[in-house]
Motif scaffolding. Structure first.
Motif, PDB file in Angstrom:
ATOM      1  N   MET A 199       0.819  -1.213   0.000  1.00 46.12           N
ATOM      2  CA  MET A 199       0.000   0.000   0.000  1.00 46.12           C
ATOM      3  C   MET A 199       0.847   1.254   0.000  1.00 46.12           C
ATOM      4  SD  MET A 199      -1.395  -0.116   3.933  1.00 46.12           S
ATOM      5  CE  MET A 199      -1.723  -1.875   3.830  1.00 46.12           C
ATOM      6  N   ASP A 200       0.269   2.317  -0.518  1.00 49.83           N
ATOM      7  CA  ASP A 200       0.923   3.606  -0.485  1.00 49.83           C
ATOM      8  C   ASP A 200       1.150   4.030   0.966  1.00 49.83           C
ATOM      9  OD1 ASP A 200       1.431   6.267  -2.242  1.00 49.83           O
ATOM     10  OD2 ASP A 200       0.522   6.793  -0.310  1.00 49.83           O
ATOM     11  N   ALA A 201       2.328   4.567   1.263  1.00 44.29           N
ATOM     12  CA  ALA A 201       2.660   4.917   2.643  1.00 44.29           C
ATOM     13  C   ALA A 201       2.675   6.419   2.887  1.00 44.29           C
ATOM     14  CB  ALA A 201       4.025   4.330   3.024  1.00 44.29           C
ATOM     15  N   ALA A 202       2.378   7.220   1.866  1.00 47.67           N
ATOM     16  CA  ALA A 202       2.461   8.668   2.042  1.00 47.67           C
ATOM     17  C   ALA A 202       1.424   9.171   3.046  1.00 47.67           C
ATOM     18  CB  ALA A 202       2.291   9.371   0.695  1.00 47.67           C
ATOM     19  N   TRP A 203       0.164   8.744   2.875  1.00 41.87           N
ATOM     20  CA  TRP A 203      -0.879   9.179   3.811  1.00 41.87           C
ATOM     21  C   TRP A 203      -0.622   8.622   5.206  1.00 41.87           C
ATOM     22  CZ3 TRP A 203      -4.574   6.946   6.957  1.00 41.87           C
ATOM     23  CH2 TRP A 203      -5.584   7.800   7.424  1.00 41.87           C
ATOM     24  N   LEU A 204      -0.215   7.368   5.281  1.00 43.95           N
ATOM     25  CA  LEU A 204       0.081   6.759   6.578  1.00 43.95           C
ATOM     26  C   LEU A 204       1.180   7.526   7.305  1.00 43.95           C
ATOM     27  CD1 LEU A 204       0.070   3.034   5.426  1.00 43.95           C
ATOM     28  CD2 LEU A 204      -1.667   4.144   6.840  1.00 43.95           C
ATOM     29  N   THR A 205       2.224   7.908   6.574  1.00 39.81           N
ATOM     30  CA  THR A 205       3.314   8.672   7.170  1.00 39.81           C
ATOM     31  C   THR A 205       2.838  10.046   7.612  1.00 39.81           C
ATOM     32  OG1 THR A 205       4.951   7.501   5.827  1.00 39.81           O
ATOM     33  CG2 THR A 205       5.617   9.621   6.751  1.00 39.81           C
ATOM     34  N   ALA A 206       2.008  10.677   6.764  1.00 40.66           N
ATOM     35  CA  ALA A 206       1.485  12.000   7.099  1.00 40.66           C
ATOM     36  C   ALA A 206       0.628  11.966   8.356  1.00 40.66           C
ATOM     37  CB  ALA A 206       0.672  12.552   5.931  1.00 40.66           C
ATOM     38  N   MET A 207      -0.006  10.838   8.643  1.00 37.67           N
ATOM     39  CA  MET A 207      -0.847  10.701   9.828  1.00 37.67           C
ATOM     40  C   MET A 207      -0.061  10.226  11.056  1.00 37.67           C
ATOM     41  SD  MET A 207      -3.917  11.627   8.949  1.00 37.67           S
ATOM     42  CE  MET A 207      -3.218  12.780   7.757  1.00 37.67           C
ATOM     43  N   ARG A 208       0.774   9.224  10.854  1.00 42.37           N
ATOM     44  CA  ARG A 208       1.460   8.606  11.993  1.00 42.37           C
ATOM     45  C   ARG A 208       2.498   9.536  12.614  1.00 42.37           C
ATOM     46  NH1 ARG A 208       6.558   7.925  13.204  1.00 42.37           N
ATOM     47  NH2 ARG A 208       6.910   7.483  11.000  1.00 42.37           N
ATOM     48  N   THR A 209       3.228  10.280  11.785  1.00 42.49           N
ATOM     49  CA  THR A 209       4.294  11.131  12.320  1.00 42.49           C
ATOM     50  C   THR A 209       3.757  12.186  13.280  1.00 42.49           C
ATOM     51  OG1 THR A 209       5.586  10.755  10.313  1.00 42.49           O
ATOM     52  CG2 THR A 209       6.248  12.598  11.717  1.00 42.49           C
ATOM     53  N   PRO A 210       2.755  12.982  12.899  1.00 47.37           N
ATOM     54  CA  PRO A 210       2.244  13.957  13.862  1.00 47.37           C
ATOM     55  C   PRO A 210       1.544  13.316  15.048  1.00 47.37           C
ATOM     56  CG  PRO A 210       0.906  13.950  11.874  1.00 47.37           C
ATOM     57  CD  PRO A 210       2.117  13.128  11.581  1.00 47.37           C
ATOM     58  N   ALA A 211       0.980  12.114  14.861  1.00 54.24           N
ATOM     59  CA  ALA A 211       0.360  11.437  15.994  1.00 54.24           C
ATOM     60  C   ALA A 211       1.393  11.161  17.078  1.00 54.24           C
ATOM     61  CB  ALA A 211      -0.297  10.138  15.537  1.00 54.24           C
ATOM     62  N   VAL A 212       2.573  10.704  16.689  1.00 55.27           N
ATOM     63  CA  VAL A 212       3.641  10.459  17.661  1.00 55.27           C
ATOM     64  C   VAL A 212       4.069  11.771  18.315  1.00 55.27           C
ATOM     65  CG1 VAL A 212       6.025   9.688  17.952  1.00 55.27           C
ATOM     66  CG2 VAL A 212       4.458   8.374  16.513  1.00 55.27           C
ATOM     67  N   THR A 213       4.207  12.825  17.511  1.00 56.12           N
ATOM     68  CA  THR A 213       4.621  14.123  18.045  1.00 56.12           C
ATOM     69  C   THR A 213       3.681  14.597  19.140  1.00 56.12           C
ATOM     70  OG1 THR A 213       5.633  14.822  15.956  1.00 56.12           O
ATOM     71  CG2 THR A 213       5.002  16.553  17.482  1.00 56.12           C
ATOM     72  N   VAL A 214       2.384  14.601  18.861  1.00 55.78           N
ATOM     73  CA  VAL A 214       1.460  15.196  19.823  1.00 55.78           C
ATOM     74  C   VAL A 214       1.217  14.278  21.016  1.00 55.78           C
ATOM     75  CG1 VAL A 214       0.384  16.616  18.045  1.00 55.78           C
ATOM     76  CG2 VAL A 214      -0.632  14.396  18.631  1.00 55.78           C
ATOM     77  N   LEU A 215       1.323  12.965  20.831  1.00 59.11           N
ATOM     78  CA  LEU A 215       1.240  12.080  21.990  1.00 59.11           C
ATOM     79  C   LEU A 215       2.409  12.327  22.935  1.00 59.11           C
ATOM     80  CD1 LEU A 215       0.086   8.776  20.253  1.00 59.11           C
ATOM     81  CD2 LEU A 215      -1.220  10.093  21.946  1.00 59.11           C
ATOM     82  N   ALA A 216       3.587  12.535  22.365  1.00 62.04           N
ATOM     83  CA  ALA A 216       4.745  12.871  23.191  1.00 62.04           C
ATOM     84  C   ALA A 216       4.533  14.216  23.878  1.00 62.04           C
ATOM     85  CB  ALA A 216       6.006  12.900  22.333  1.00 62.04           C
ATOM     86  N   ALA A 217       4.040  15.196  23.128  1.00 65.73           N
ATOM     87  CA  ALA A 217       3.807  16.516  23.703  1.00 65.73           C
ATOM     88  C   ALA A 217       2.783  16.463  24.828  1.00 65.73           C
ATOM     89  CB  ALA A 217       3.344  17.480  22.608  1.00 65.73           C
TER      90      ALA A 217
END
Length: 270
Positions: free
Chosen positions: A121-139
């Motif tokens: 599967m295409d990973a562009a949308w997944l990356t666009a979603m998962r990366t900020p999810a990790v950021t804000v969970l950490a924040a």
């Protein structure tokens, strides 16, 4: 060996070993996963990681050009029985030269029981979603009472970081944004102001944004030589910095003097 409980459901839909599911970016987006769901799934994966119930070697990469990288990222979660790999690349000049996204990639999922590939599967949308999810969970964990958030970079990642920050930081009141491309910052504000219940302000400068926000993140280009746009003297005690572009955007002296420096894993082995 842990076999996923939904394996039979997959076997009913695919002839395992001879059929392969292909999902384009549009197919992935049409699954209509909400950002709340992405946050929950990401949190579950981070919990597994925190309990060391995973296998994830350090990413490897190749670099055809000086400012380009390809990364291969395999991972296995025994609990939910998920194994796969992401193959992703970053070409910072793509939008200007070819009208193509800066980041593209593929994700391959395999059947844990037999090893046969299940989906590409295409990973562009997944990356666009998962990366900020990790950021804000950490924040949210590190700075739960934050009322201000600063975002450097107003592209795909920047927009999603602002969206996710509004979800994960309940006390958030104001988001400051900054981009070398003024039009990108204006577009982010025009798109998200009506959508989110927070104040979004275009920063006067990188320095002004740094000095205005309790939590800071950056999603800019990743280059061999750090840009060090945010100077160490602009950063003060009590701020939380969650970068998504390695050390490119930040003065390295800030990392050296930080009172806490959190990494994904203290070693390359689980």
């Amino acid at each position: 060996m842990t076999i996923p409980t939904d394996r039979q459901r997959l076997a009913d839909r695919l002839t395992l070993g001879s059929e392969l599911l292909h999902l384009s970016r549009r197919d992935v987006e049409d699954l209509h996963l909400t950002r709340d769901t992405v946050l929950e799934l990401t949190l579950q994966a981070l919990v597994e990681h925190g309990h060391r119930r995973y296998e994830m070697p350090a990413k490897i990469g190749v670099h055809p050009y000086d400012n380009v990288f390809y990364h291969a990222m395999p991972a296995y979660l025994p609990g939910p029985g998920i194994v796969g790999a992401k193959w992703i690349e970053c070409y910072p000049d793509n939008p200007r030269r070819f009208g193509l996204p800066q980041t593209t990639g593929l994700l391959v999922l395999n059947d844990v029981a037999s090893g046969v590939p299940l989906a590409v599967m295409d990973a562009a949308w997944l990356t666009a979603m998962r990366t900020p999810a990790v950021t804000v969970l950490a924040a949210a964990a590190l700075h739960p009472g934050a009322t201000t958030f600063g975002m450097f970079g107003c592209g795909v990642q920047g927009r999603e970081h602002v969206r996710y920050a509004a979800l994960a930081l309940p006390g958030l009141e104001t988001v400051y944004v900054d981009d070398t491309d003024v039009a990108a910052a204006d577009a982010l504000i025009a798109q998200l102001r009506p959508e989110l219940g927070v104040r979004i302000v275009k920063g006067e400068s990188a320095e002004a944004v740094t000095k205005s926000a309790e939590v800071l993140s950056s999603a800019t280009v990743i280059l061999r030589e750090p840009l060090a746009v945010v100077k160490d003297e602009w950063v003060t005690a009590g701020q939380t910095i969650v970068p998504c572009d390695l050390n490119t955007f930040w003065d390295l002296r800030t990392s050296h003097r930080a009172d806490k420096y959190l990494v994904d894993s203290p070693s390359n082995s689980p």
